[in-house]
Enzyme design. Structure first.
Site, PDB file in Angstrom:
ATOM      1  N   GLU A 150     116.802 -40.247 -46.228  1.00  0.00           N
ATOM      2  CA  GLU A 150     117.929 -40.455 -47.157  1.00  0.00           C
ATOM      3  C   GLU A 150     119.067 -41.158 -46.431  1.00  0.00           C
ATOM      4  OE1 GLU A 150     118.832 -36.723 -49.024  1.00  0.00           O
ATOM      5  OE2 GLU A 150     116.886 -36.675 -50.021  1.00  0.00           O
TER       6      GLU A 150
ATOM      7  N   ASP B 198     117.643 -59.614 -64.681  1.00  0.00           N
ATOM      8  CA  ASP B 198     116.418 -58.884 -64.333  1.00  0.00           C
ATOM      9  C   ASP B 198     115.314 -59.932 -64.189  1.00  0.00           C
ATOM     10  OD1 ASP B 198     113.998 -57.567 -64.399  1.00  0.00           O
ATOM     11  OD2 ASP B 198     114.572 -56.162 -65.979  1.00  0.00           O
TER      12      ASP B 198
ATOM     13  N   ARG C 185     103.989 -51.880 -55.772  1.00  0.00           N
ATOM     14  CA  ARG C 185     104.754 -51.483 -56.953  1.00  0.00           C
ATOM     15  C   ARG C 185     106.105 -50.929 -56.509  1.00  0.00           C
ATOM     16  NH1 ARG C 185     103.090 -51.128 -62.069  1.00  0.00           N
ATOM     17  NH2 ARG C 185     101.240 -52.152 -61.268  1.00  0.00           N
TER      18      ARG C 185
ATOM     19  N   TYR D 121     111.202 -38.472 -44.337  1.00  0.00           N
ATOM     20  CA  TYR D 121     112.426 -38.461 -45.153  1.00  0.00           C
ATOM     21  C   TYR D 121     113.477 -39.332 -44.487  1.00  0.00           C
ATOM     22  CZ  TYR D 121     112.348 -35.611 -49.294  1.00  0.00           C
ATOM     23  OH  TYR D 121     112.151 -35.173 -50.566  1.00  0.00           O
TER      24      TYR D 121
ATOM     25  N   LYS E  36     104.941 -58.118 -59.345  1.00  0.00           N
ATOM     26  CA  LYS E  36     104.404 -59.020 -60.379  1.00  0.00           C
ATOM     27  C   LYS E  36     104.088 -60.366 -59.710  1.00  0.00           C
ATOM     28  CE  LYS E  36     106.595 -56.523 -64.145  1.00  0.00           C
ATOM     29  NZ  LYS E  36     107.743 -55.709 -63.721  1.00  0.00           N
TER      30      LYS E  36
ATOM     31  N   THR F 152     111.304 -56.270 -59.843  1.00  0.00           N
ATOM     32  CA  THR F 152     110.233 -55.467 -59.269  1.00  0.00           C
ATOM     33  C   THR F 152     109.624 -56.297 -58.143  1.00  0.00           C
ATOM     34  OG1 THR F 152     108.664 -56.330 -60.878  1.00  0.00           O
ATOM     35  CG2 THR F 152     109.662 -54.198 -61.375  1.00  0.00           C
TER      36      THR F 152
END
Ligand code: DSN
Length: 437
Positions: A59, A202, A237, A57, A231, A228
């Protein structure tokens, strides 16, 4: 660590998932992947994803975490951020978004609120779900207005300007999921500035092409850029947010508590704690690896080949009488309008799948069919280029696609083409180590 030894222990613990993964490896290896948004990551990226950082974790951000023990994941996130900045010539990068959709919601809410007017490209003309589709958060949270393409399949900047001046959106989204031409980000910014709107680009689809400078970058023209990483960029991903020269400007943007923040600060705030909790540190490590790969000289050659392949495929389809929207492509993808062949996108996707060619049905501009049927298919070349295929293979693939479409109901034809697909794929093996296990 190698994929093989992981698979052995997985085989004992969960043979059903082990089998599913192995079948997926075989599917990827033995079929032709022409989905424009997919690619094959390197073994190094796979290794970086399948490791113990998934346990951690973290954060917050490097050196400012809400948990102890983050010294090594900090290294991974710092490397990912610095490499992303170098790759895209950005002032600021946030590598925590779990996906492109997350990146978009985090970027939008940096500038607008519920009910505000936002302008994006229509889904039917090539835009993305998160650019204002009524079934998506974007269409439900904002008053969306849309621009599109003209009868030649090109974004009509006059239309963009007219709609912007009339509707006065607070935010304009540029970028697309099924548009094969370069986008004039400078012209978008000039329009945005006329109405004091913010501009988000985008670049999820062409990010790899933009990173190496083969098509124009939006970074100096847009307030924020989202992407992203999986691609054309060929990473794991995930999502990414970049800020250019506007990042350090005080635009009077406030947090819900009323504190004024810089664009880069508000982006970080919106990612965490705004819309996400713990970042996926194993994926961030894999993003760092992918960015490092993208910074190497051979990545430029790879991206050039993606475009050459897309143009070879488009030209051969045009020669065979297909209508390619806008007449061709400047990028990695193309939209094929099938109306002159009297078949739907749905029929074609299914027939090609049976022949071992994976594509997705896609609406085309001025489509009269639903998104579940569509009049077109979208094709892209990043994945096949990763396998080493070049222009000659693209011509062969266009011939295979044509053969299936011209005999759309024939199982014999599909079986014959599936055999050709298998033979072609065997010449360009993929993840051969994992298959040998
Ligand atoms: N689903 C992706 C695509 O196929 O373009 C975009 O998110």
């Amino acid at each position: 660590m190698d994929v093989g030894s992981n698979m052995n222990s997985l085989q004992k613990v969960d043979p059903e998932i082990f089998d599913a993964i192995h079948h997926e490896i075989e599917r990827q290896n033995n079929k032709l992947e022409l989905i424009a948004s997919e690619n094959f990551v390197s073994t190094a990226v796979l290794q970086a994803m399948g490791q113990v950082m998934t346990n951690k974790y973290a954060e917050g951000y490097p050196a400012k975490r809400y948990y102890g023990g983050c010294e090594f994941v900090d290294v991974a996130e710092d490397l990912a951020r610095e490499r992303a900045k170098k790759l895209f010539k950005a002032e600021h990068a946030n590598v925590q978004p779990h996906s492109g959709s997350q990146a978009n919601i985090e970027a939008y809410f940096s500038f607008v609120n519920y009910g505000d007017t936002v302008m994006g490209m229509a889904l039917s003309d090539g835009g993305h779900l998160t650019h204002g589709s009524p079934v998506n958060f974007s269409g439900r949270f904002f008053n969306m207005v849309h621009y599109g393409v003209n009868e030649n399949g090109i974004i009509d900047m006059n239309q963009v300007e007219q709609i912007a001046l009339k509707e006065k959106p607070k935010l304009i989204i540029t970028g697309a999921s099924a548009y094969s031409r370069k986008i004039d980000y400078k012209a978008f910014r000039e329009i945005a500035d006329k109405i004091n709107a913010k501009l988000v680009a985008d670049i999820a689809h062409p990010a790899g092409l933009i990173a190496v400078g083969l098509i124009p970058s939006p970074i100096e023209h847009c307030h924020v850029v989202t992407s992203t990483t999986h691609k054309t960029l060929r990473g794991p991903r995930g999502g990414l947010i970049l800020v250019g020269k506007d990042g350090e400007n005080d635009m009077g943007i406030k947090t819900p508590k009323g504190r004024v923040k810089l664009v880069s600060e508000i982006i970080d705030f919106n990612v965490f704690p705004g819309f996400q909790g713990g970042p996926l540190m194993h994926v961030i490590a894999a993003k760092a690896v992918a960015f490092q790969e993208a910074l190497q000289p051979d990545f430029v050659d790879y991206q050039k080949q993606i475009i050459k392949n897309a143009q070879a495929l488009a030209n051969e389809l045009l020669n065979r009488g297909y209508k390619v929207v806008s007449g061709g492509t400047d990028t990695h993808l193309m939209l094929v309008d099938l109306r002159n062949h009297n078949v739907t996108g749905k029929q074609t996707e299914k027939a090609l799948e049976a022949a071992g060619i994976t594509v997705n049905k896609n609406m085309v501009p001025f489509d009269d069919k639903s998104p579940f049927v569509t009049s077109g298919i979208r094709l892209g070349t990043p994945a096949l280029t990763t396998r080493g295929m070049q222009e000659n293979e693209m011509k062969l693939i266009a011939e295979m696609i044509d053969t299936v479409i011209l005999d759309i109901d024939s199982e014999t034809t599909r079986t014959k083409v599936a055999k050709q697909v298998f033979d072609l794929c065997s010449r360009f093996p993929l993840y051969s180590d994992a298959i040998a296990e």
